[in-house]
Motif scaffolding. Structure first.
Motif, mmCIF file in Angstrom:
data_model
loop_
_atom_site.group_PDB
_atom_site.id
_atom_site.type_symbol
_atom_site.label_atom_id
_atom_site.label_comp_id
_atom_site.label_asym_id
_atom_site.label_seq_id
_atom_site.Cartn_x
_atom_site.Cartn_y
_atom_site.Cartn_z
ATOM 1 N N TYR A 1 -14.627 -19.437 -30.457
ATOM 2 C CA TYR A 1 -14.687 -20.523 -29.483
ATOM 3 C C TYR A 1 -13.958 -20.184 -28.176
ATOM 4 O O TYR A 1 -14.560 -20.240 -27.093
ATOM 5 C CB TYR A 1 -14.162 -21.810 -30.106
ATOM 6 C CG TYR A 1 -14.120 -22.969 -29.148
ATOM 7 C CD1 TYR A 1 -15.283 -23.441 -28.552
ATOM 8 C CD2 TYR A 1 -12.917 -23.576 -28.811
ATOM 9 C CE1 TYR A 1 -15.253 -24.497 -27.653
ATOM 10 C CE2 TYR A 1 -12.877 -24.632 -27.913
ATOM 11 C CZ TYR A 1 -14.042 -25.083 -27.337
ATOM 12 O OH TYR A 1 -14.007 -26.122 -26.431
ATOM 13 N N GLY B 1 -14.111 -31.134 -19.063
ATOM 14 C CA GLY B 1 -14.652 -31.185 -20.411
ATOM 15 C C GLY B 1 -13.842 -31.866 -21.482
ATOM 16 O O GLY B 1 -14.291 -31.941 -22.631
ATOM 17 N N ALA C 1 -15.158 -32.752 -25.637
ATOM 18 C CA ALA C 1 -14.831 -31.793 -26.692
ATOM 19 C C ALA C 1 -14.779 -32.504 -28.038
ATOM 20 O O ALA C 1 -14.546 -33.714 -28.123
ATOM 21 C CB ALA C 1 -13.491 -31.117 -26.402
ATOM 22 N N SER C 2 -14.977 -31.751 -29.095
ATOM 23 C CA SER C 2 -15.096 -32.345 -30.430
ATOM 24 C C SER C 2 -13.763 -32.790 -31.008
ATOM 25 O O SER C 2 -13.729 -33.547 -31.971
ATOM 26 C CB SER C 2 -15.764 -31.343 -31.382
ATOM 27 O OG SER C 2 -15.004 -30.152 -31.461
ATOM 28 N N SER D 1 -9.830 -28.616 -29.929
ATOM 29 C CA SER D 1 -10.894 -27.945 -29.192
ATOM 30 C C SER D 1 -10.647 -28.026 -27.689
ATOM 31 O O SER D 1 -10.810 -27.033 -26.968
ATOM 32 C CB SER D 1 -12.253 -28.565 -29.527
ATOM 33 O OG SER D 1 -12.604 -28.342 -30.865
ATOM 34 N N ALA D 2 -10.272 -29.206 -27.203
ATOM 35 C CA ALA D 2 -9.983 -29.350 -25.780
ATOM 36 C C ALA D 2 -8.818 -28.455 -25.365
ATOM 37 O O ALA D 2 -8.840 -27.854 -24.282
ATOM 38 C CB ALA D 2 -9.680 -30.808 -25.458
ATOM 39 N N GLY E 1 -10.247 -24.646 -25.709
ATOM 40 C CA GLY E 1 -11.280 -24.384 -24.716
ATOM 41 C C GLY E 1 -10.768 -24.538 -23.299
ATOM 42 O O GLY E 1 -11.092 -23.735 -22.417
ATOM 43 N N THR F 1 -8.269 -30.978 -17.804
ATOM 44 C CA THR F 1 -7.988 -30.977 -19.241
ATOM 45 C C THR F 1 -6.507 -30.648 -19.439
ATOM 46 O O THR F 1 -6.123 -29.484 -19.570
ATOM 47 C CB THR F 1 -8.890 -29.973 -19.976
ATOM 48 O OG1 THR F 1 -10.262 -30.337 -19.754
ATOM 49 C CG2 THR F 1 -8.626 -29.968 -21.478
ATOM 50 N N LEU G 1 -17.092 -26.801 -22.405
ATOM 51 C CA LEU G 1 -16.260 -26.805 -23.608
ATOM 52 C C LEU G 1 -16.999 -27.162 -24.893
ATOM 53 O O LEU G 1 -16.461 -26.915 -25.979
ATOM 54 C CB LEU G 1 -15.097 -27.804 -23.435
ATOM 55 C CG LEU G 1 -14.124 -27.560 -22.294
ATOM 56 C CD1 LEU G 1 -12.925 -28.496 -22.429
ATOM 57 C CD2 LEU G 1 -13.656 -26.114 -22.234
ATOM 58 N N GLN G 2 -18.195 -27.734 -24.812
ATOM 59 C CA GLN G 2 -18.803 -28.256 -26.031
ATOM 60 C C GLN G 2 -20.173 -27.678 -26.364
ATOM 61 O O GLN G 2 -20.468 -27.439 -27.527
ATOM 62 C CB GLN G 2 -18.904 -29.776 -25.939
ATOM 63 C CG GLN G 2 -19.370 -30.447 -27.213
ATOM 64 C CD GLN G 2 -18.399 -30.291 -28.375
ATOM 65 O OE1 GLN G 2 -17.201 -30.131 -28.165
ATOM 66 N NE2 GLN G 2 -18.908 -30.318 -29.596
#
Length: 462
Positions: free
Chosen positions: A140, A177, A181-182, A186-187, A190, A203, A368-369
């Motif tokens: 990722y 993003g 993001a999930s 992740s945020a 990423g 972010t 990011l996703q």
């Protein structure tokens, strides 16, 4: 983040694999590579974050108990003796050695970038057990960083063609993003990966990650900016007042403020508000107003917005014959932005003699996703096993999927005579330098890097 049981950071089928290796197995060596995709090279990034977050925390007895109960209930065997050995003989730290290229290194596809092997013969099963966690921890951030860098190359090319310098490049792609993001993690990961290439972000968790995992005091920057709710809260009839308030609160010498301007009618906002009662305030504010169009076809919206702003505020022609707005006015496009639309927008601007200096891009879900492991065919595979003191090759070569053919043996990464990276067998290394360096062994991080050095390695060379 709450501590998770590392034994359960795994795919279900891994729990039964300790029973599947041949008798006499002592060591398994696995490697990571990108096997294909639209990018020709990958930015290696994210390993240090994974090591700091997950590989320095010892396994506890309660972790073993919990994993045994869960996996048995799940329908799987559990290697209690193996995990108890790690607890007793290694203090709960994983007996592994990881070798990798320095983070930020650009590695061409089809080359090894990381190799991992167990250091304790009783833990031959452990190398592949961590595949799930390691692959997820790496594909990722590497994919985000690689895509972000590819966009940087695109923007740099258009700046070279239509602007007098690349000075604005580090702030040309802004991370929008976080909300798409999930997860928070992740945020964080990423958002941090994007900052390898650019300095602009909203972010905040990416800044936290860069500080926590790579010792970056402040990895990115932002400016005050409006959202639709803060503009529409004034009502349609007071839209000009909402914009004036943004100037009152945030404009001034050497300051920047972004104002979303499409809540009702973008063209009315540009022509009759920014170009009407607020025109002179924009000119005299001493800083920079960034107008944000936020809906419609991005190619048409960007070029038309620039034409209207140039009609209102004027433009100069740079040394390459392209028009540039005055320093006090710019635009940011944050809707419909992707690695595919950015060159389309910039090309349309070029055709209308609009310099790339006029625009910044904000990118959200596409940054990011909307990414997956298959974009670069990221994989970790076993390539060698030592059985009764003898190393043997391990590989797959499926007739039905030749693109998934894996490498054989213990590996090294070298620079060949053409100056290109090349993967070879370790026994062929000779006096050449192995670019894979030991970075982790038995719970200790051997080599650490900081964010500035990661950025320097990933920087554009042309």
């Amino acid at each position: 983040m709450t501590r998770q049981n590392p034994i359960l950071n795994v795919d279900s089928y891994k729990a039964s694999h300790y029973l599947q290796y041949p008798p006499g197995a002592e060591h398994v060596s696995s490697y990571v590579e990108c096997r294909g995709g639209e990018f020709r090279e990958a930015v290696f990034f994210g390993l240090q974050a994974f090591m700091r977050q997950y590989l320095q925390t010892p396994i506890r007895k309660r972790d073993i108990d919990e994993a045994e109960e869960m996996l048995h209930a799940h329908g799987l065997p559990f290697h209690r003796a193996g995990w108890e050995h790690i607890l007793a003989a290694h203090g709960g730290l994983l007996p592994l050695e990881i070798s990798a290229v320095p983070e930020g290194t650009l590695v061409p596809l089809h080359n090894v970038m990381l190799q991992v092997v167990n250091t304790c013969p009783a833990c031959f099963w452990l190398t592949s057990y961590i595949e799930t966690a390691m692959v997820r921890a790496l594909w990722y951030p590497m994919t985000v960083a690689t895509q972000s860098r590819a966009i940087k190359k695109t923007v740099a090319r258009y700046l070279d063609e239509t602007a007098d310098s690349r000075d604005s490049l580090p702030l040309k792609l802004h991370d929008f993003g976080a909300r798409g993001a999930s997860s928070l993690e992740s945020a964080m990961i990423g958002g941090m990966a994007h900052l390898v290439n650019f300095r602009g972000t909203d972010t905040v968790s990416g800044l936290v990650a860069a500080r926590r995992f790579y010792d970056a005091d402040m990895a990115g920057f932002s400016i005050p900016a409006a959202e639709h709710s803060t503009m529409t809260a004034w009502g349609r009839e007071r839209e000009a007042d909402a914009y004036a308030n943004m100037l009152d609160q945030f404009a001034g010498p050497d300051r920047m403020v972004a104002v979303v301007s499409d809540s009702y009618d973008l063209w009315h906002a540009i022509d009759n508000i920014w170009g009407g009662p607020l025109r002179q305030r924009v000119i005299d504010n001493g800083g920079t107003l960034v107008v944000r169009p936020d809906s419609g076809d991005p190619v048409k919206i960007v070029t038309e917005s620039l034409e209207r702003l140039m009609k209102i505020f004027g433009a100069t022609e740079n040394s390459k014959g392209y028009r540039v707005l005055p320093d006090f006015i710019r635009i940011i496009q944050g809707d419909g932005v992707s690695r595919h639309s950015i060159p389309e927008i910039l090309q349309a601007m070029k055709e209308r003699k609009q310099s790339a200096d006029n625009i910044t891009f904000g990118m959200g879900g596409e940054l990011l996703q909307k990414l997956d492991r298959d974009i670069m065919s990221f994989a970790m595979k076993a390539s060698a096993i030592r059985i009764d003191g003898q190393w043997r090759d391990v590989y797959k070569d499926p007739v039905t999927g030749p693109e998934k053919k894996s490498k054989r043996g213990r590996l090294a990464l070298v620079e060949n005579r053409r100056g290109e990276m090349e993967t070879i067998r370790l026994e062929e290394l000779g006096q050449r330098e192995n670019l894979l360096l030991p970075v982790y062994r038995d719970g200790r991080i051997l080599v650490e890097t900081d964010f500035d050095r990661v950025r320097a390695r990933a920087e554009l060379t042309q």
